[in-house]
Design an enzyme around this catalytic site. Structure first.
Site, PDB file in Angstrom:
ATOM      1  N   ASP A 189     -23.428 -12.670  17.715  1.00  0.00           N
ATOM      2  CA  ASP A 189     -22.765 -11.559  18.411  1.00  0.00           C
ATOM      3  C   ASP A 189     -23.277 -11.532  19.839  1.00  0.00           C
ATOM      4  OD1 ASP A 189     -21.189  -8.839  17.127  1.00  0.00           O
ATOM      5  OD2 ASP A 189     -21.973  -8.678  19.187  1.00  0.00           O
ATOM      6  N   HIS A 200       0.417   1.104  16.048  1.00  0.00           N
ATOM      7  CA  HIS A 200       0.299  -0.094  16.914  1.00  0.00           C
ATOM      8  C   HIS A 200       1.459  -0.139  17.910  1.00  0.00           C
ATOM      9  CE1 HIS A 200      -3.114  -1.535  14.677  1.00  0.00           C
ATOM     10  NE2 HIS A 200      -2.458  -1.330  13.555  1.00  0.00           N
ATOM     11  N   LYS A 214       2.322   1.745   7.205  1.00  0.00           N
ATOM     12  CA  LYS A 214       2.757   0.917   8.334  1.00  0.00           C
ATOM     13  C   LYS A 214       3.621   1.717   9.303  1.00  0.00           C
ATOM     14  CE  LYS A 214       1.793  -2.911   8.678  1.00  0.00           C
ATOM     15  NZ  LYS A 214       0.507  -3.438   9.235  1.00  0.00           N
ATOM     16  N   VAL A 244     -14.530 -11.521  15.914  1.00  0.00           N
ATOM     17  CA  VAL A 244     -14.857 -10.874  17.189  1.00  0.00           C
ATOM     18  C   VAL A 244     -13.753  -9.899  17.578  1.00  0.00           C
ATOM     19  CG1 VAL A 244     -16.190 -12.836  18.064  1.00  0.00           C
ATOM     20  CG2 VAL A 244     -13.766 -12.672  18.593  1.00  0.00           C
ATOM     21  N   GLU A 279      -4.871   4.213  14.129  1.00  0.00           N
ATOM     22  CA  GLU A 279      -5.759   3.282  14.834  1.00  0.00           C
ATOM     23  C   GLU A 279      -6.375   3.854  16.099  1.00  0.00           C
ATOM     24  OE1 GLU A 279      -2.497   2.825  14.481  1.00  0.00           O
ATOM     25  OE2 GLU A 279      -1.596   2.395  16.430  1.00  0.00           O
ATOM     26  N   SER A 302     -24.700 -14.657  21.305  1.00  0.00           N
ATOM     27  CA  SER A 302     -23.518 -15.482  21.546  1.00  0.00           C
ATOM     28  C   SER A 302     -23.553 -16.168  22.912  1.00  0.00           C
ATOM     29  CB  SER A 302     -22.257 -14.603  21.441  1.00  0.00           C
ATOM     30  OG  SER A 302     -21.117 -15.391  21.588  1.00  0.00           O
ATOM     31  N   ASN A 342      -2.438  -9.922   7.707  1.00  0.00           N
ATOM     32  CA  ASN A 342      -2.579  -8.621   7.021  1.00  0.00           C
ATOM     33  C   ASN A 342      -3.385  -8.816   5.735  1.00  0.00           C
ATOM     34  OD1 ASN A 342      -0.558 -10.024   5.674  1.00  0.00           O
ATOM     35  ND2 ASN A 342       0.421  -8.146   4.958  1.00  0.00           N
ATOM     36  N   MET A 343      -4.634  -9.223   5.883  1.00  0.00           N
ATOM     37  CA  MET A 343      -5.453  -9.537   4.719  1.00  0.00           C
ATOM     38  C   MET A 343      -5.538  -8.385   3.706  1.00  0.00           C
ATOM     39  SD  MET A 343      -8.436 -11.761   6.578  1.00  0.00           S
ATOM     40  CE  MET A 343      -9.356 -12.102   5.092  1.00  0.00           C
ATOM     41  N   VAL A 401      -4.485 -15.296   7.769  1.00  0.00           N
ATOM     42  CA  VAL A 401      -3.557 -14.267   7.288  1.00  0.00           C
ATOM     43  C   VAL A 401      -3.736 -12.985   8.115  1.00  0.00           C
ATOM     44  CG1 VAL A 401      -2.917 -12.817   5.325  1.00  0.00           C
ATOM     45  CG2 VAL A 401      -3.446 -15.242   4.978  1.00  0.00           C
ATOM     46  N   ALA A 421      -9.690 -12.353  13.060  1.00  0.00           N
ATOM     47  CA  ALA A 421      -9.242 -11.761  14.340  1.00  0.00           C
ATOM     48  C   ALA A 421      -7.839 -12.219  14.737  1.00  0.00           C
ATOM     49  CB  ALA A 421     -10.238 -12.097  15.445  1.00  0.00           C
ATOM     50  N   ILE A 422      -7.131 -12.855  13.822  1.00  0.00           N
ATOM     51  CA  ILE A 422      -5.792 -13.377  14.130  1.00  0.00           C
ATOM     52  C   ILE A 422      -4.846 -12.263  14.569  1.00  0.00           C
ATOM     53  CG2 ILE A 422      -4.995 -13.288  11.707  1.00  0.00           C
ATOM     54  CD1 ILE A 422      -4.105 -16.010  14.273  1.00  0.00           C
ATOM     55  N   ASP A 423      -5.097 -11.020  14.092  1.00  0.00           N
ATOM     56  CA  ASP A 423      -4.190  -9.928  14.505  1.00  0.00           C
ATOM     57  C   ASP A 423      -4.358  -9.581  15.987  1.00  0.00           C
ATOM     58  OD1 ASP A 423      -6.700  -8.825  14.099  1.00  0.00           O
ATOM     59  OD2 ASP A 423      -5.932  -6.941  13.296  1.00  0.00           O
ATOM     60  N   ARG A 483       0.842  -1.196   0.000  1.00  0.00           N
ATOM     61  CA  ARG A 483       0.000   0.000   0.000  1.00  0.00           C
ATOM     62  C   ARG A 483       0.882   1.253   0.000  1.00  0.00           C
ATOM     63  NH1 ARG A 483      -3.483  -1.532   5.193  1.00  0.00           N
ATOM     64  NH2 ARG A 483      -1.439  -2.401   5.699  1.00  0.00           N
ATOM     65  N   TYR A 538      -0.352   4.195  10.624  1.00  0.00           N
ATOM     66  CA  TYR A 538      -0.635   3.181  11.649  1.00  0.00           C
ATOM     67  C   TYR A 538       0.620   3.013  12.485  1.00  0.00           C
ATOM     68  CZ  TYR A 538      -4.854   1.552   9.175  1.00  0.00           C
ATOM     69  OH  TYR A 538      -6.086   1.464   8.594  1.00  0.00           O
TER      70      TYR A 538
HETATM   71  N1  LIG Z   1      -6.587 -10.159   9.613  1.00  0.00           N
HETATM   72  C1  LIG Z   1      -6.674  -8.943   9.119  1.00  0.00           C
HETATM   73  O1  LIG Z   1      -6.028  -8.594   8.141  1.00  0.00           O
HETATM   74  C2  LIG Z   1      -7.616  -7.965   9.744  1.00  0.00           C
HETATM   75  C3  LIG Z   1      -7.987  -6.794   9.052  1.00  0.00           C
HETATM   76  C4  LIG Z   1      -8.910  -5.930   9.656  1.00  0.00           C
HETATM   77  C5  LIG Z   1      -9.423  -6.238  10.928  1.00  0.00           C
HETATM   78  N2  LIG Z   1      -9.003  -7.366  11.573  1.00  0.00           N
HETATM   79  C6  LIG Z   1      -9.505  -7.771  12.892  1.00  0.00           C
HETATM   80  O2  LIG Z   1     -10.830  -8.270  12.797  1.00  0.00           O
HETATM   81  C7  LIG Z   1     -11.411  -8.208  14.105  1.00  0.00           C
HETATM   82  C8  LIG Z   1     -12.812  -7.608  14.033  1.00  0.00           C
HETATM   83  O3  LIG Z   1     -12.700  -6.229  13.696  1.00  0.00           O
HETATM   84  P1  LIG Z   1     -13.988  -5.297  13.549  1.00  0.00           P
HETATM   85  O4  LIG Z   1     -13.503  -4.005  12.977  1.00  0.00           O
HETATM   86  O5  LIG Z   1     -15.080  -6.019  12.871  1.00  0.00           O
HETATM   87  O6  LIG Z   1     -14.381  -5.079  15.092  1.00  0.00           O
HETATM   88  P2  LIG Z   1     -15.800  -4.561  15.632  1.00  0.00           P
HETATM   89  O7  LIG Z   1     -15.519  -3.972  16.974  1.00  0.00           O
HETATM   90  O8  LIG Z   1     -16.475  -3.719  14.592  1.00  0.00           O
HETATM   91  O9  LIG Z   1     -16.665  -5.892  15.805  1.00  0.00           O
HETATM   92  C9  LIG Z   1     -16.380  -6.873  16.749  1.00  0.00           C
HETATM   93  C10 LIG Z   1     -17.684  -7.547  17.143  1.00  0.00           C
HETATM   94  O10 LIG Z   1     -17.353  -8.674  17.961  1.00  0.00           O
HETATM   95  C11 LIG Z   1     -18.410  -8.816  18.895  1.00  0.00           C
HETATM   96  N3  LIG Z   1     -18.002  -9.707  19.978  1.00  0.00           N
HETATM   97  C12 LIG Z   1     -17.123  -9.481  20.981  1.00  0.00           C
HETATM   98  N4  LIG Z   1     -17.046 -10.571  21.784  1.00  0.00           N
HETATM   99  C13 LIG Z   1     -17.874 -11.509  21.262  1.00  0.00           C
HETATM  100  C14 LIG Z   1     -18.232 -12.820  21.626  1.00  0.00           C
HETATM  101  N5  LIG Z   1     -17.716 -13.413  22.702  1.00  0.00           N
HETATM  102  N6  LIG Z   1     -19.138 -13.489  20.845  1.00  0.00           N
HETATM  103  C15 LIG Z   1     -19.657 -12.911  19.748  1.00  0.00           C
HETATM  104  N7  LIG Z   1     -19.369 -11.645  19.373  1.00  0.00           N
HETATM  105  C16 LIG Z   1     -18.486 -10.953  20.113  1.00  0.00           C
HETATM  106  C17 LIG Z   1     -18.691  -7.373  19.331  1.00  0.00           C
HETATM  107  O11 LIG Z   1     -19.962  -7.250  19.949  1.00  0.00           O
HETATM  108  C18 LIG Z   1     -18.606  -6.643  17.975  1.00  0.00           C
HETATM  109  O12 LIG Z   1     -19.877  -6.535  17.339  1.00  0.00           O
HETATM  110  C19 LIG Z   1     -10.418  -7.383  14.946  1.00  0.00           C
HETATM  111  O13 LIG Z   1      -9.626  -8.256  15.702  1.00  0.00           O
HETATM  112  C20 LIG Z   1      -9.599  -6.674  13.919  1.00  0.00           C
HETATM  113  O14 LIG Z   1      -8.318  -6.309  14.416  1.00  0.00           O
HETATM  114  C21 LIG Z   1      -8.106  -8.220  11.004  1.00  0.00           C
END
Ligand SMILES: NC(=O)c1ccc[n+]([C@@H]2O[C@H](COP(=O)([O-])OP(=O)(O)OC[C@H]3O[C@@H](n4cnc5c(N)ncnc54)[C@H](O)[C@@H]3O)[C@@H](O)[C@H]2O)c1
Length: 370
Positions: free
Chosen positions: A198, A96, A75, A239, A118, A220, A300-301, A298, A268-270, A15, A94
């Protein structure tokens, strides 16, 4: 203001801090933009495209850092970059910082004013500069799931949407936030059978209204997660518990009760991942199998689609970046959302949560920091 855009040097980062379209906006607002040669290669924007947008091109990152009042990146700065930052220079990217004391030390030593994408907020208390990457990751999660479901990839050999006369795949989304909603939308659009789980009832109500019956919602609980995961062809982990590691909603023991060839996509791996058996993977080798269940993790999708991701990121950062360019540090003092983004200033940590994570003293700016 003189704004600098160095080429990203972190491994596999394609990027760019400012797209040519964003450069035009800065130039139209009366600013000078210097771009390091090749900075736009990853999004197919040549130096000439940047020149036409009004930027000057520099042969070296050193020049860009030396002659800019503000550096705009994607980054967190790598060591060779933070060594070039200086007091009175603004860094907008960003960061972090919380899990990265070495970078924090480097930024503090430079004395620069570091604003982290962030932690910038909006009026609703959300994180508007994180959301675009979650949107990208949520949509991409379904493409990844579709590919992993193929027999050749170790999956069950199912088409997400089925075809007329053949049932579609069953897909469960854990967490219906930004990632989860975009994933549900894409999956439903392809014709999959989608359930979102959720723990926020207001959020489930919103999703129920929005999808008007096209997507099922469940609150949930352990029982709901087990029911849905055991019957699923695909589980998307989305989550987030702000400031904490992701809860492990799918344990190793649960895999034994899942369908062979089912797919887990842990977005949510990050944050450590929400499946016990997840570990971070890369775009070059994105999946692995545990107990016959395919895992895609992955970290950093959005990096897979730098053109879309850079544009989405720039759409969100542009108004804040222009505020900073127009007013300099005064923008941080005037705007509470930018102030929440301020992580370091003149050798002090200015964000309470970041300071606490790093075990360093919190120094509110002019007594104003949130
Ligand atoms: N891998 C990647 O490249 C990448 C890219 C972007 C975001 N992410 C990650 O994805 C994840 C989600 O991000 P987001 O922006 O959607 O967050 P968000 O805060 O918008 O949504 C998270 C949701 O999880 C719910 N939640 C929390 N605990 C729960 C449980 N025990 N059961 C069910 N639901 C639950 C919350 O109520 C909320 O609605 C984060 O960890 C973020 O860092 C990863």
């Amino acid at each position: 203001m003189r704004v600098g855009v160095p080429r990203e040097i972190k491994v596999q980062e394609y990027r760019v801090g400012l797209t040519p379209g964003a450069v035009r906006e800065y130039v139209a607002a009366g600013h000078q933009v210097m771009v390091e040669t090749g900075a736009g290669n990853g999004i197919g924007a040549s130096d000439d495209v940047y020149r036409r947008a009004g930027a000057t091109i520099s042969d070296s990152a050193r020049d860009v850092f030396a002659s800019s009042d503000m550096i705009v990146k994607v980054k967190e700065p790598q060591k060779s970059e933070w060594l070039q930052l200086r007091e009175s220079q603004i860094l907008f990217t960003y960061l972090h910082l919380a899990p990265d004391p070495e970078q924090a030390k480097g930024l503090l030593a430079s004395g620069c004013t570091a604003i982290a994408y962030e932690t910038v907020t909006d009026a609703a208390g959300r994180l508007p500069l994180l959301a675009p990457m979650s949107e990208v990751a949520g949509r991409l999660a379904i493409e990844a799931a579709g590919a992993a479901l193929r027999r050749s990839a170790g999956g069950r050999g199912l088409l997400l949407g089925g075809v007329p006369g053949v049932q579609p795949a069953r897909l469960v989304v854990l967490g219906g936030g930004v990632v989860g909603m975009q994933a549900a939308r894409m999956a439903a659009g392809l014709g999959a059978e989608v359930t979102v789980i959720d723990r926020s009832l207001p959020r489930l109500r919103e999703l129920d209204d929005l999808f008007a019956g096209r997507v099922r919602t469940r609150f949930s609980t352990i029982e709901a997660v087990e029911d849905e995961v055991f019957a699923a062809d695909v589980v998307i982990g989305a989550v987030l518990v702000p400031g904490a590691s992701a809860p492990k909603l799918v344990t190793r023991a649960m895999l034994k009760s899942m369908r062979r060839g089912a797919v887990l996509v842990d977005v949510a791996i990050d944050q450590g991942g929400c499946f016990e058996t997840s570990h971070p993977t890369t775009h070059t080798d994105p999946t692995y199998e545990v107990d016959g269940v395919v895992h895609y993790c992955v970290a950093n999708m959005p990096g897979a689609v730098p053109v879309t991701s850079s544009q989405a990121l720039n759409n969100a950062t542009l108004p804040f970046g222009l505020m900073l360019a127009n007013k300099g540090f005064a923008a941080v003092l005037e705007n509470p959302h930018l102030r929440n983004g301020l992580n370091a200033h003149r050798g002090r940590i200015t964000n309470r949560a970041v300071a606490e994570s790093l075990g360093l003293e919190f120094a509110p700016v002019g007594g104003l920091a949130a």
